[in-house]
Design a protein around this motif. Structure first.
Motif, PDB file in Angstrom:
ATOM      1  N   ARG A   1       0.826  -1.209   0.000  1.00 57.62           N
ATOM      2  CA  ARG A   1       0.000   0.000   0.000  1.00 57.62           C
ATOM      3  C   ARG A   1       0.861   1.260   0.000  1.00 57.62           C
ATOM      4  N   LEU A   2       2.018   1.186   0.609  1.00 60.36           N
ATOM      5  CA  LEU A   2       3.005   2.258   0.565  1.00 60.36           C
ATOM      6  C   LEU A   2       4.363   1.588   0.428  1.00 60.36           C
ATOM      7  N   SER A   3       4.887   1.602  -0.776  1.00 56.12           N
ATOM      8  CA  SER A   3       6.095   0.847  -1.096  1.00 56.12           C
ATOM      9  C   SER A   3       7.223   1.158  -0.111  1.00 56.12           C
ATOM     10  N   TRP A   4       7.856   0.113   0.415  1.00 58.65           N
ATOM     11  CA  TRP A   4       8.926   0.313   1.384  1.00 58.65           C
ATOM     12  C   TRP A   4      10.085   1.099   0.781  1.00 58.65           C
ATOM     13  N   ARG A   5      10.279   0.989  -0.532  1.00 58.63           N
ATOM     14  CA  ARG A   5      11.345   1.750  -1.180  1.00 58.63           C
ATOM     15  C   ARG A   5      11.071   3.251  -1.149  1.00 58.63           C
ATOM     16  N   ALA A   6       9.780   3.621  -1.032  1.00 60.64           N
ATOM     17  CA  ALA A   6       9.414   5.038  -1.051  1.00 60.64           C
ATOM     18  C   ALA A   6       9.451   5.680   0.334  1.00 60.64           C
ATOM     19  N   TRP A   7       9.555   4.867   1.389  1.00 64.17           N
ATOM     20  CA  TRP A   7       9.461   5.419   2.739  1.00 64.17           C
ATOM     21  C   TRP A   7      10.475   6.532   3.009  1.00 64.17           C
ATOM     22  N   PRO A   8      11.763   6.364   2.665  1.00 64.75           N
ATOM     23  CA  PRO A   8      12.708   7.464   2.950  1.00 64.75           C
ATOM     24  C   PRO A   8      12.312   8.774   2.274  1.00 64.75           C
ATOM     25  N   GLU A   9      11.825   8.684   1.025  1.00 63.13           N
ATOM     26  CA  GLU A   9      11.415   9.900   0.321  1.00 63.13           C
ATOM     27  C   GLU A   9      10.145  10.494   0.918  1.00 63.13           C
ATOM     28  N   VAL A  10       9.221   9.640   1.356  1.00 63.31           N
ATOM     29  CA  VAL A  10       7.999  10.134   1.995  1.00 63.31           C
ATOM     30  C   VAL A  10       8.339  10.878   3.279  1.00 63.31           C
TER      31      VAL A  10
ATOM     32  N   GLY B   1      11.222  12.178   4.114  1.00 63.01           N
ATOM     33  CA  GLY B   1      11.960  13.392   3.781  1.00 63.01           C
ATOM     34  C   GLY B   1      11.047  14.505   3.309  1.00 63.01           C
ATOM     35  N   ALA B   2      10.047  14.156   2.499  1.00 57.29           N
ATOM     36  CA  ALA B   2       9.110  15.173   2.010  1.00 57.29           C
ATOM     37  C   ALA B   2       8.304  15.761   3.153  1.00 57.29           C
ATOM     38  N   LEU B   3       7.933  14.926   4.122  1.00 55.03           N
ATOM     39  CA  LEU B   3       7.141  15.412   5.251  1.00 55.03           C
ATOM     40  C   LEU B   3       7.952  16.315   6.170  1.00 55.03           C
ATOM     41  N   LEU B   4       9.242  16.062   6.257  1.00 56.25           N
ATOM     42  CA  LEU B   4      10.069  16.790   7.222  1.00 56.25           C
ATOM     43  C   LEU B   4      10.662  18.084   6.669  1.00 56.25           C
ATOM     44  N   THR B   5      10.798  18.181   5.356  1.00 54.18           N
ATOM     45  CA  THR B   5      11.450  19.370   4.810  1.00 54.18           C
ATOM     46  C   THR B   5      10.590  20.610   4.999  1.00 54.18           C
ATOM     47  N   THR B   6      11.243  21.736   5.248  1.00 53.96           N
ATOM     48  CA  THR B   6      10.528  22.999   5.410  1.00 53.96           C
ATOM     49  C   THR B   6      10.550  23.847   4.140  1.00 53.96           C
ATOM     50  N   ASP B   7      11.316  23.416   3.148  1.00 53.26           N
ATOM     51  CA  ASP B   7      11.377  24.142   1.885  1.00 53.26           C
ATOM     52  C   ASP B   7      10.213  23.675   1.002  1.00 53.26           C
ATOM     53  N   ILE B   8       9.315  24.584   0.671  1.00 51.85           N
ATOM     54  CA  ILE B   8       8.096  24.212  -0.047  1.00 51.85           C
ATOM     55  C   ILE B   8       8.429  23.606  -1.405  1.00 51.85           C
ATOM     56  N   ALA B   9       9.320  24.245  -2.160  1.00 57.99           N
ATOM     57  CA  ALA B   9       9.654  23.753  -3.494  1.00 57.99           C
ATOM     58  C   ALA B   9      10.299  22.371  -3.423  1.00 57.99           C
TER      59      ALA B   9
ATOM     60  N   GLU C   1       7.492  19.811  -2.664  1.00 60.08           N
ATOM     61  CA  GLU C   1       6.611  19.527  -3.797  1.00 60.08           C
ATOM     62  C   GLU C   1       7.341  18.779  -4.912  1.00 60.08           C
ATOM     63  N   ARG C   2       8.621  19.092  -5.085  1.00 56.42           N
ATOM     64  CA  ARG C   2       9.418  18.359  -6.082  1.00 56.42           C
ATOM     65  C   ARG C   2       9.565  16.894  -5.662  1.00 56.42           C
ATOM     66  N   ALA C   3       9.774  16.678  -4.357  1.00 56.49           N
ATOM     67  CA  ALA C   3       9.906  15.308  -3.859  1.00 56.49           C
ATOM     68  C   ALA C   3       8.603  14.531  -4.026  1.00 56.49           C
ATOM     69  N   ILE C   4       7.481  15.180  -3.774  1.00 59.22           N
ATOM     70  CA  ILE C   4       6.183  14.520  -3.957  1.00 59.22           C
ATOM     71  C   ILE C   4       5.968  14.174  -5.421  1.00 59.22           C
ATOM     72  N   LEU C   5       6.333  15.080  -6.315  1.00 68.53           N
ATOM     73  CA  LEU C   5       6.191  14.808  -7.740  1.00 68.53           C
ATOM     74  C   LEU C   5       7.102  13.665  -8.182  1.00 68.53           C
ATOM     75  N   ARG C   6       8.298  13.567  -7.596  1.00 63.02           N
ATOM     76  CA  ARG C   6       9.179  12.446  -7.931  1.00 63.02           C
ATOM     77  C   ARG C   6       8.538  11.114  -7.544  1.00 63.02           C
ATOM     78  N   LEU C   7       7.784  11.120  -6.439  1.00 62.80           N
ATOM     79  CA  LEU C   7       7.130   9.911  -5.971  1.00 62.80           C
ATOM     80  C   LEU C   7       5.892   9.560  -6.791  1.00 62.80           C
ATOM     81  N   THR C   8       5.200  10.574  -7.288  1.00 66.78           N
ATOM     82  CA  THR C   8       3.889  10.340  -7.889  1.00 66.78           C
ATOM     83  C   THR C   8       3.865  10.426  -9.409  1.00 66.78           C
ATOM     84  N   SER C   9       4.910  10.969 -10.024  1.00 64.25           N
ATOM     85  CA  SER C   9       4.922  11.152 -11.474  1.00 64.25           C
ATOM     86  C   SER C   9       6.242  10.677 -12.055  1.00 64.25           C
ATOM     87  N   ARG C  10       6.189  10.259 -13.310  1.00 69.23           N
ATOM     88  CA  ARG C  10       7.405   9.803 -13.971  1.00 69.23           C
ATOM     89  C   ARG C  10       8.217  10.954 -14.553  1.00 69.23           C
TER      90      ARG C  10
END
Length: 270
Positions: free
Chosen positions: A120-129, A131-139, A142-151
């Motif tokens: 349901r949430l790939s274990w390979r994606a956990w570090p990026e997830v 990291g995206a939740l913890l970063t305070t830089d908006i850009a 959002e770039r990290a989320i797009l890397r996870l969700t788009s090719r």
């Protein structure tokens, strides 16, 4: 039950801490391609224009909020097109109020009753997830989320900037991230198959949610499933034309044996 002909309302529902702005131009493209379709992209509590609200701790709470906001009478057949967590909201709506809905398209979703957490949430994606939740830089987030969700979209500055702008207007409260995660993790739909037509769409290139989750739902309920060979989790972003063609083909199956002209037979350019 509607057969997909004539005017219709399509309610678009996004996933975890995503808002209607994240559909980009897909609602307009969809409305042009599906004759008679009126698209309403909604925000769940805690997301988008409802960012100040606490997200419900249950999928049912999210569904009832959306249903109350939209009203129970659309005046035309109402369809749902929903992605990820939004598809869980759609399933709950179908289960509780099937009379509201003529049909639904569910994209890259998963159910805890059918798939383990590591799918349901790939274990390979956990570090990026994380990291995206913890970063305070908006850009960066959002770039990290797009890397996870788009090719490809993470390499498109305009896509990243659009999401930065959306966040600045509707910031995501961290508590709502965890409230939505909790609701998704605990959700178990009824055992009975949906009482209305449902199409499942999945992506072989999904790095966030295993495509096996869509396959498990299709097997369990005997639902039609179309798998994109390469797109990421956000299928409408990665290949909007393929997504619309799949919906049109499905609508055509609802019209088989009927005399009315179907949307798939009177399609416009996408």
């Amino acid at each position: 039950m509607s057969d997909g002909t004539g005017p219709s309302e399509w309610v678009f529902i996004r996933g975890l801490v995503r808002e209607s702005a994240h559909w980009d131009e897909f609602p307009q493209t969809f409305a042009r391609a599906v004759p008679g379709a009126r698209v309403r992209a909604i925000d769940l509590p805690g997301n988008g224009r409802h960012w100040r609200l606490d997200s419900p701790l249950s999928i049912r709470g999210m569904m009832e909020f959306a249903r109350a906001e939209l009203g129970t009478e659309a005046g035309v057949p109402r369809y749902l097109l929903a992605l990820s967590l939004g598809a869980m909201v759609a399933l709950e709506w179908i289960a509780r109020h099937p009379q509201d809905i003529a049909g639904a398209v569910l994209i890259n979703t998963s159910l805890s009753s059918l798939s383990p957490l590591h799918r349901r949430l790939s274990w390979r994606a956990w570090p990026e997830v994380v990291g995206a939740l913890l970063t305070t830089d908006i850009a960066d987030r959002e770039r990290a989320i797009l890397r996870l969700t788009s090719r490809f979209a993470a390499d498109d500055p305009s896509r990243v900037q659009a999401r930065v702008d959306a966040y600045r207007e509707h910031p995501i409260r961290r508590a709502n991230v965890f409230r939505q995660l909790w609701a998704a993790a605990r959700y178990r739909p009824p055992a009975d198959a949906p009482a209305i037509p449902v199409l499942l769409l999945g992506s072989r290139g999904d790095r966030l949610v295993s495509p096996e989750c869509s396959e498990a739902i299709a097997r369990y309920w005997g639902l039609p499933l179309n798998m994109h060979p390469a797109a990421g989790h956000d299928l409408p972003l990665d290949d909007p034309a393929w997504t619309i063609e799949a919906v049109l083909a499905w609508l055509a199956t609802l019209c088989e044996g009927r005399s009315a002209v179907c949307p798939a037979e009177s399609r416009r350019e996408t």
